[in-house]
Enzyme design. Structure first.
Site, PDB file in Angstrom:
ATOM      1  N   ASP A 131      -5.526   0.239 -13.762  1.00 10.43           N
ATOM      2  CA  ASP A 131      -6.720  -0.410 -13.213  1.00 10.43           C
ATOM      3  C   ASP A 131      -6.832  -1.839 -13.743  1.00 10.43           C
ATOM      4  O   ASP A 131      -7.648  -2.621 -13.271  1.00 10.43           O
ATOM      5  CB  ASP A 131      -7.993   0.422 -13.466  1.00 10.43           C
ATOM      6  CG  ASP A 131      -8.308   0.614 -14.935  1.00 10.43           C
ATOM      7  OD1 ASP A 131      -7.521   0.173 -15.790  1.00 10.43           O
ATOM      8  OD2 ASP A 131      -9.372   1.215 -15.241  1.00 10.43           O
ATOM      9  N   SER A 132      -5.973  -2.192 -14.718  1.00 17.59           N
ATOM     10  CA  SER A 132      -5.863  -3.596 -15.131  1.00 17.59           C
ATOM     11  C   SER A 132      -5.466  -4.460 -13.937  1.00 17.59           C
ATOM     12  O   SER A 132      -5.716  -5.676 -13.933  1.00 17.59           O
ATOM     13  CB  SER A 132      -4.829  -3.745 -16.252  1.00 17.59           C
ATOM     14  OG  SER A 132      -3.597  -3.167 -15.872  1.00 17.59           O
TER      15      SER A 132
ATOM     16  N   ASP B 223      -3.499   5.039 -11.943  1.00 14.68           N
ATOM     17  CA  ASP B 223      -4.579   5.025 -12.939  1.00 14.68           C
ATOM     18  C   ASP B 223      -5.920   5.277 -12.244  1.00 14.68           C
ATOM     19  O   ASP B 223      -6.315   4.497 -11.365  1.00 14.68           O
ATOM     20  CB  ASP B 223      -4.571   3.637 -13.612  1.00 14.68           C
ATOM     21  CG  ASP B 223      -5.305   3.625 -14.927  1.00 14.68           C
ATOM     22  OD1 ASP B 223      -5.664   4.699 -15.431  1.00 14.68           O
ATOM     23  OD2 ASP B 223      -5.495   2.519 -15.466  1.00 14.68           O
TER      24      ASP B 223
ATOM     25  N   LYS C 244      -3.294   8.947 -14.469  1.00 16.14           N
ATOM     26  CA  LYS C 244      -3.778   8.752 -15.841  1.00 16.14           C
ATOM     27  C   LYS C 244      -5.294   8.637 -15.802  1.00 16.14           C
ATOM     28  O   LYS C 244      -5.839   8.040 -14.873  1.00 16.14           O
ATOM     29  CB  LYS C 244      -3.161   7.481 -16.435  1.00 16.14           C
ATOM     30  CG  LYS C 244      -3.767   7.073 -17.783  1.00 16.14           C
ATOM     31  CD  LYS C 244      -3.032   5.921 -18.431  1.00 16.14           C
ATOM     32  CE  LYS C 244      -3.569   4.562 -18.080  1.00 16.14           C
ATOM     33  NZ  LYS C 244      -4.983   4.319 -18.399  1.00 16.14           N
TER      34      LYS C 244
ATOM     35  N   GLU D  25      -8.907   8.222 -18.606  1.00 19.44           N
ATOM     36  CA  GLU D  25      -9.358   7.917 -19.965  1.00 19.44           C
ATOM     37  C   GLU D  25     -10.266   9.018 -20.505  1.00 19.44           C
ATOM     38  O   GLU D  25     -11.080   9.563 -19.763  1.00 19.44           O
ATOM     39  CB  GLU D  25     -10.124   6.577 -19.980  1.00 19.44           C
ATOM     40  CG  GLU D  25      -9.266   5.395 -19.591  1.00 19.44           C
ATOM     41  CD  GLU D  25      -9.993   4.055 -19.719  1.00 19.44           C
ATOM     42  OE1 GLU D  25     -11.147   4.013 -20.205  1.00 19.44           O
ATOM     43  OE2 GLU D  25      -9.395   3.038 -19.323  1.00 19.44           O
TER      44      GLU D  25
ATOM     45  N   GLU E 194      -3.996   3.467 -27.106  1.00 23.99           N
ATOM     46  CA  GLU E 194      -4.139   2.010 -26.985  1.00 23.99           C
ATOM     47  C   GLU E 194      -4.833   1.451 -28.225  1.00 23.99           C
ATOM     48  O   GLU E 194      -5.883   1.958 -28.647  1.00 23.99           O
ATOM     49  CB  GLU E 194      -4.961   1.676 -25.721  1.00 23.99           C
ATOM     50  CG  GLU E 194      -5.152   0.180 -25.544  1.00 23.99           C
ATOM     51  CD  GLU E 194      -5.744  -0.198 -24.188  1.00 23.99           C
ATOM     52  OE1 GLU E 194      -5.979   0.685 -23.344  1.00 23.99           O
ATOM     53  OE2 GLU E 194      -5.976  -1.412 -23.987  1.00 23.99           O
TER      54      GLU E 194
END
Ligand code: KIV
Length: 309
Positions: free
Chosen positions: A44-45, A83, A113, A115, A182
């Site tokens: 998502d970056s 993501d 992925k 979080e 991270e």
């Protein structure tokens, strides 16, 4: 040949480092595949580095699908991870499965992925039960920056170390196939890698884990607004190393350069990704310069943890 989760697990048991990079476009994914990368993350970056949002939070599921489709077209033979953007998995297990499934069916991703640890356990379990490979993400998780009160390194205090271990163990128990850590001191990250059977990769988490992730736009210096200090831009190294040999056809660029399409930026990007792969495989990246320091008092305190192996 495209690697699978089984291959990554075997690599962990043999001590071979796994290489992972983000890509959100057709040409960059192609450069990564040609360089020999093992995994691609459509992070998502991409909302920031490709779409220009200030944070990762505004990027939508529809936008992520477009980025993932482009990456898949560029890298048909690479393990690609989609993501899950903020808001795509928190509301209910049904919505989490539906959106995870979109990455697989519409974009051809091999895994997703998300979080979080214990707090997303029901979502992880549900997505795994739907037959989709799930990758966990702990440590500094950008989607929860507001609840951390800013970008804060995790795993430095006894409390945050133990919380991360509990989250990591619950992710593995709920069926996650791989974990990303991270921004964490390397000794804390190593503890988590030792505790879990699944591969534990790091970004800003030192060299003592099972592999590395890097953001394409950090590696190439292609994002002007920000670069975390644990990320390495490989372009100066490539220019220096290859300045005399980069274009063997430079005296006849018109004939060969254009024909081979190897007279431009993309060939430099590909070499930069190759350098990264070589340095990860030989454990030269991340070196000490790219590791989070930990104070001796902090280290002594986390070594007292009941989770320290
Ligand atoms: O979106 C992304 O690229 C990520 C990394 C920052 C870990 O999640």
């Amino acid at each position: 040949m495209k690697k699978s989760i089984l291959n990554f697990k075997q690599m962990k048991s043999k001590g071979e480092k796994i290489t992972w990079i983000t890509a959100y476009s057709y040409p960059m994914a192609m450069a990564a595949e040609k360089a020999g990368i093992e995994m691609i993350l459509v992070g998502d970056s991409g909302g920031m580095v490709e779409l220009g949002y200030d944070t990762t939070n505004p990027v939508t599921m529809d936008e992520m699908i477009q980025l993932a489709k482009a990456a898949r077209r560029g890298a048909p033979n690479t393990f690609i991870v989609g993501d899950m953007p903020q808001g795509s998995y928190e509301v209910s297990t049904e919505e989490a499965i539906r959106n995870a499934m979109r990455f697989v069916k519409e974009a051809g991703c091999d895994a997703i992925k998300l979080e979080g640890g214990v707090r997303v356990g029901d979502k992880v379990k549900a997505i795994v039960n739907a037959g989709i490979v799930v990758i966990g993400h702990l440590g500094l998780t950008p989607q929860s920056v507001a609840s951390f009160g800013g970008y804060r390194v995790q795993g430095k205090t006894l409390e945050s170390f133990e919380e991360t271990v509990v989250d990591a163990v619950s992710l593995e128990k709920n069926g996650a196939s791989l974990l990303l850590l991270e921004a964490m001191p390397s000794l804390s990250a190593e503890q988590i890698s030792k505790r879990l059977k699944i591969p534990v990769l790091g970004i800003g988490a030192g060299e003592l884990v099972d592999g590395q992730l890097i953001i394409m736009h950090d590696l190439t210096g292609f994002y002007p607004n920000f670069r975390p200090w644990f990320a390495k831009c490989y372009i100066p190294q490539v220019i220096d190393k290859y300045k005399d040999t980069l274009y063997p056809f430079k005296d006849n660029l018109k004939k060969f350069g254009i024909q081979l399409r190897e007279d431009g930026l993309l060939s430099i990007v590909q070499l930069a990704i190759k350098e990264y792969i070589d340095e990860v495989k030989t454990i030269n990246f991340p070196s000490e310069d790219y590791n989070y320091p930990i104070k001796i008092e902090e280290l002594l305190s986390i070594k007292e943890s009941k989770y320290w192996i």
